[in-house]
Structures are given as C-alpha cells and as structure tokens.
Design a protein around this motif. Structure first.
Motif, PDB file in Angstrom:
ATOM      1  N   LEU A  26      -0.270   0.407   8.830  1.00 52.90           N
ATOM      2  CA  LEU A  26      -1.449   1.068   8.686  1.00 52.90           C
ATOM      3  C   LEU A  26      -1.882   1.237   7.204  1.00 52.90           C
ATOM      4  O   LEU A  26      -0.914   1.178   6.304  1.00 52.90           O
ATOM      5  CB  LEU A  26      -1.621   2.356   9.434  1.00 52.90           C
ATOM      6  CG  LEU A  26      -1.102   2.379  11.115  1.00 52.90           C
ATOM      7  CD1 LEU A  26      -1.269   3.765  11.211  1.00 52.90           C
ATOM      8  CD2 LEU A  26      -2.216   1.272  11.499  1.00 52.90           C
ATOM      9  N   PRO A  27      -3.237   1.185   6.856  1.00 45.88           N
ATOM     10  CA  PRO A  27      -3.539   1.541   5.609  1.00 45.88           C
ATOM     11  C   PRO A  27      -3.227   3.080   5.280  1.00 45.88           C
ATOM     12  O   PRO A  27      -3.156   3.770   6.318  1.00 45.88           O
ATOM     13  CB  PRO A  27      -5.041   1.122   5.567  1.00 45.88           C
ATOM     14  CG  PRO A  27      -5.512   1.416   6.999  1.00 45.88           C
ATOM     15  CD  PRO A  27      -4.318   0.640   7.903  1.00 45.88           C
ATOM     16  N   LYS A  28      -3.127   3.412   4.058  1.00 45.17           N
ATOM     17  CA  LYS A  28      -2.870   4.931   3.644  1.00 45.17           C
ATOM     18  C   LYS A  28      -3.733   5.609   4.295  1.00 45.17           C
ATOM     19  O   LYS A  28      -3.403   6.805   4.657  1.00 45.17           O
ATOM     20  CB  LYS A  28      -2.913   4.682   1.918  1.00 45.17           C
ATOM     21  CG  LYS A  28      -2.257   5.922   1.621  1.00 45.17           C
ATOM     22  CD  LYS A  28      -0.519   5.729   1.520  1.00 45.17           C
ATOM     23  CE  LYS A  28      -0.117   7.170   0.745  1.00 45.17           C
ATOM     24  NZ  LYS A  28       1.464   6.633   0.665  1.00 45.17           N
ATOM     25  N   ILE A  29      -5.193   5.345   4.315  1.00 41.64           N
ATOM     26  CA  ILE A  29      -6.025   6.384   4.896  1.00 41.64           C
ATOM     27  C   ILE A  29      -5.590   6.656   6.416  1.00 41.64           C
ATOM     28  O   ILE A  29      -6.387   7.811   6.774  1.00 41.64           O
ATOM     29  CB  ILE A  29      -7.387   5.836   4.527  1.00 41.64           C
ATOM     30  CG1 ILE A  29      -8.609   6.936   4.710  1.00 41.64           C
ATOM     31  CG2 ILE A  29      -7.826   4.577   5.429  1.00 41.64           C
ATOM     32  CD1 ILE A  29      -8.668   7.964   3.918  1.00 41.64           C
ATOM     33  N   LEU A  30      -5.155   5.967   7.031  1.00 41.44           N
ATOM     34  CA  LEU A  30      -5.058   6.488   8.659  1.00 41.44           C
ATOM     35  C   LEU A  30      -3.604   6.874   8.502  1.00 41.44           C
ATOM     36  O   LEU A  30      -2.421   6.425   8.271  1.00 41.44           O
ATOM     37  CB  LEU A  30      -4.743   5.120   9.258  1.00 41.44           C
ATOM     38  CG  LEU A  30      -6.064   4.356   9.308  1.00 41.44           C
ATOM     39  CD1 LEU A  30      -5.958   3.040  10.325  1.00 41.44           C
ATOM     40  CD2 LEU A  30      -7.227   5.090  10.088  1.00 41.44           C
ATOM     41  N   GLY A  31      -3.826   8.384   8.763  1.00 40.22           N
ATOM     42  CA  GLY A  31      -2.388   9.296   8.704  1.00 40.22           C
ATOM     43  C   GLY A  31      -2.481  10.382   9.494  1.00 40.22           C
ATOM     44  O   GLY A  31      -3.388  10.821  10.177  1.00 40.22           O
TER      45      GLY A  31
END
Length: 484
Positions: A26-31
C-alpha cells in the motif's frame, strides 16, 4: 540448452516467483489511524503480483479488483457518512493487511513553503512566549481530541511501508513537527462540523511553486486575453516537479475534500507577479485534474507584509509585494477558490514568518465553513474591492464581503488609501465610510481617476468589516484584470 529455451525458462521462473512471493503493498498514505473522506467515493490502491485478485473490506463493504499486468490495482469504496467509530479495513491478496482505528470525516491537504510548514514546536515554550505570540491554548500539552488525525508528508519518506504507520492522532508528540496552520484549521473546522477531520501536510521551507508542479504541465506559453504570449513557464526554475514527484504524486488519488495553499514569498523576492499567477493557475488546474475533481475547493493565503525592498539580491520597490498580492487575487477568477488576507497579523515586517498561525488556520476554516460546507451565516473574508464610481471630486468604492458593515479597527481614520488624477501621481487620501461604501478624496486631486489601498509592503491598515477581518489590498487601475 539453446538460448531461446533458456529465455523461456527464465521468464517462466520470473513469472512464477512474482506470483508466488509478491505481496500486496500500500502507499504510505493508506495506514492506521487515517480519516476517509465522507460522502464521496473513496479511492484505495496499491501494488501486487500481476493479475492478482484483491479484496478490500471496510464498514460493511467488500470491493474486489484484479491487478493489471504491471501489478497496479485500485478500487473505490461507496460514499459513507461521517463516523467516530474506529473501524478496521482489511486488504487481502496473497497476503492480508489490516489497517486499524480508521474514521470517516473531512480530509484536507495543506501545501506550500515555510509558513505552511511552520510547526507547532515553535510554541513549545508556551508560558514564556510574549503576549500576541502565544496561541489561545497550549495545544502541544493539552490537545486531547483523538478525532483529529494528521499525516506529515516528508521528503524521502513516501515509499510503501509494511508497518502502515502513516497517520497519527493530533495529540502529544506527533503535533510537534506538524503544520500549525493545518492543525488550527482542523481544530476550528471540527468545532463547526463536529465530524472527524484528517489533515495532510506537504510543505517545504523556501520552496518555489515550480517544484510542486509536474514538469510536463509547465510546458506552456500562457496567452493573455490581449493576445500577448508569455515566455514558457518552465524556464523559471530548474527543479520543476521535484516535490510533486516525491510528495504529491504519492498521495494521488487519496480522496480529499479540498486543498489549502500558503506559498509565494520566494517568488516575491524575485519580483514576480503575472508569471506567478499563471504558474499558480497551472498548479490548481493540474492538481484538480490529478484528483479528477474539477470543482475541488482550493483556498490560499495572501502572503504577509514584509520589507522585501531591502533585499540585496535584486532591486525591489515597496510596491512589489502589493503587485504580488494582486497576482494572487487573480486566481479568484477560477471557480471554488478563495483567499484570506493577513495584513493585520504581522508584529514586525522584518519577520517573514508571522507567529500567530492559529488565526490563519481559523480564517481558512471560515472559508471552508462558508464556501464548502454551506454555513452561509459565517463571514469568511474582509472587504474585497468590487467597483468604483467617480462622484464630483471623490471616488466611491463598493465592496463585497462587507459582513455586518465596514469599520475601522481602532476607531481612527482609515489608513493606507491613496488617490490620483489622470496623471497617475498618487497622494495620501481621506477615506470615509458612507452608506457601507468608502468615499475617497484628497484636496490636491480635484479630478480623481483611480484609488489604491494598502499599496505598500508595510501596509497594515485598520480597514476591516465589523467581523474583524481586514480588507484585501487593491488598485482600481489593475493592469492585469482584463488580461487574465
């Protein structure tokens, strides 16, 4: 073994290993701890093995998709109502990722240079800050609202991470390095909407606007309405796209409500005006296109009074800053844009970084509350020049955004007005409030032609509306108004 057979076996092995060992990322923004935008389709995306089936489950929804032949995948969740209930999102492919403590509410991206980056740690010595430099509350030590979430977009930090620890609650240590403007915007917006608020801060001190724009988008020769063509915009800076590529592109297409922008000091030092306006226009339009939202709100801050004219790098006059303010204001021609003026928030014009970011955040929140969330009873701006009318030996000025009436902040005569005849020689003027308009005159100008207000880098006028918001500087003889 012949060469062709070897290549076949090699490619088969590569395909086997990629499908066997590649995991969903996942991209960093999805967390963990993130806020998802309410009432819009919510983008979820990432990478996996080519042609891998992906399933995403959240809030009773299950969405599936298949990664393309390069391993990229994306899908959208159905629109959801705001929710304070912390929930989990499960993303499943060959591996399973569980993101925890997710809320649904309002999400805004904040970007720009040092005044947007200006962190709350500047207020860490709260008790010893002088009066006027101290926020209303010691938020670093007292903030307790877990429904405000923050994501700090750092350079060289946005690569996918297996920990998924991108977001924080706006409490304690995470606030220290976070944008003060972004935090105070969220704090005030929360008090108005009573829904979770998520803020993404992507700002770099000293950055010009070109690094925030994809290089290919600046391959243009802007054409003015009079047919004149400006030189290509890309020639102004060698770092075009630098921060876009590393800080903005990794966020796309995270679903947002809108964008806040606070930048321009670097260009004012260069004496720019209309060229900056076109760069800014390019940034707004290109970011909206990236997020596939032509109507996305884009609100920005007019930079503060500062003595640019004393710079040793290049000769600047005291009017360069007003001309830059004018260039910024041209962006109001684009739909769903608005600005806040902060000419009254400077203690010292030798300080490029006004300290009271809490008020700047609040004013941006007023904009959002009125223009994005429909709270029409909220006055979001000080007086804005609308039109002029010559009446005998005076000029009558009409404004929008007058709120409950025009006023003087200190009860003294209105300051920083000047008037000129056809010869263009401006002199200090008398400005009086009459019938919610301003009547401007000067004894030595019997045949007035134009008016200027706040037309100096040091201008901190007392002209406000009764809601306490300052009038936006202007000149009635704006040479760009009909060209943009």
């Amino acid at each position: 073994m012949n060469f062709k057979k070897f290549l076949f076996l090699l490619s088969t092995f590569a395909l086997f290993t990629s499908n066997t060992f590649a995991e969903v990322t996942l991209p960093k923004i999805l967390g963990h701890n993130m806020v998802l935008q309410q009432k819009k389709k919510v983008a979820i995306w990432g990478t996996a093995a080519p042609n891998e089936k992906i399933a995403v489950a959240f809030a009773g929804q299950i969405k599936t998709t298949i990664a393309d032949n390069k391993g990229n995948w994306s899908l959208k969740l159905n629109p959801m109502q705001a929710s304070f209930t912390p929930r989990e999102m499960t993303i499943k492919g060959t591996n399973t990722i569980v993101l925890k403590n997710i809320l649904v509410g309002e999400v805004w991206l904040c970007s720009g240079q040092s005044n947007m980056e200006y962190a709350l740690r500047k207020y860490s010595d709260y008790k010893n800050l002088p009066e006027g430099s101290r926020p209303p509350e010691d938020d670093l030590n007292t903030a307790s609202n877990a429904n405000i979430r923050i994501f700090l977009d750092r350079r060289k930090y946005m690569d996918p991470s297996p920990e998924h620890l991108g977001w924080d609650t706006a409490i304690g240590r995470p606030l220290v390095d976070f944008s003060a403007v972004a935090y105070y915007f969220a704090k005030d917006l929360y008090s108005k909407l009573h829904v979770p608020v998520g803020m993404i801060s992507a700002a770099v001190p000293g950055s010009r606007i070109e690094p925030w724009i994809q290089a290919s988008k600046l391959e243009t020769e802007p054409k003015l309405k009079n047919g004149k063509i400006l030189d290509k915009l890309k020639a102004d800076d060698g770092d075009t796209g630098k921060f876009y590529n590393t800080m903005i592109q990794p966020l796309i297409p995270y679903t947002l409500q809108g964008i806040l922008w606070y930048q321009g000091e670097s260009h004012c030092f260069l004496g720019e005006n209309i060229r900056y306006a076109y760069k800014f226009k390019t940034l707004i339009e290109s970011w909206r296109k990236d997020w596939q939202d032509k109507k996305m709100p884009f609100y920005f801050v007019q930079i503060a009074p500062y003595n640019y004219s004393v710079t040793k790098d290049r000769p600047l006059s005291t009017e360069n800053l007003p001309e830059f303010w004018e260039a910024q204001a041209l962006l109001l021609h684009l739909k769903n844009t608005a600005l806040v003026s902060i000419t009254d928030l400077v203690d010292n014009i030798t300080d490029l970084h006004p300290r009271n970011k809490w008020e700047i955040g609040r004013r941006l929140s007023l904009l959002a509350a009125n223009k994005t969330y429909g709270q029409q009873n909220i006055v979001y701006s000080g007086p804005v020049y609308q039109k002029m009318k010559i009446v005998n030996n005076s000029i009558e000025i009409t404004f929008s955004n007058t709120g409950s009436g025009l006023s003087s902040r200190d009860g003294k005569p209105l300051s920083w007005f000047s008037i000129a005849g056809a010869d263009g020689k401006y002199v200090p003027a008398i400005a009086e409030i009459k019938n919610n308009k301003i009547v401007v005159s000067a004894p030595q100008v019997q045949h007035p032609y134009s008016v200027r207000f706040g037309w100096n880098e040091a201008a901190q006028s007392n002209f406000i509306n009764k809601e306490g918001l300052p009038a936006v500087p202007f000149r009635t003889d704006n040479p760009w108004e009909k060209l943009f």
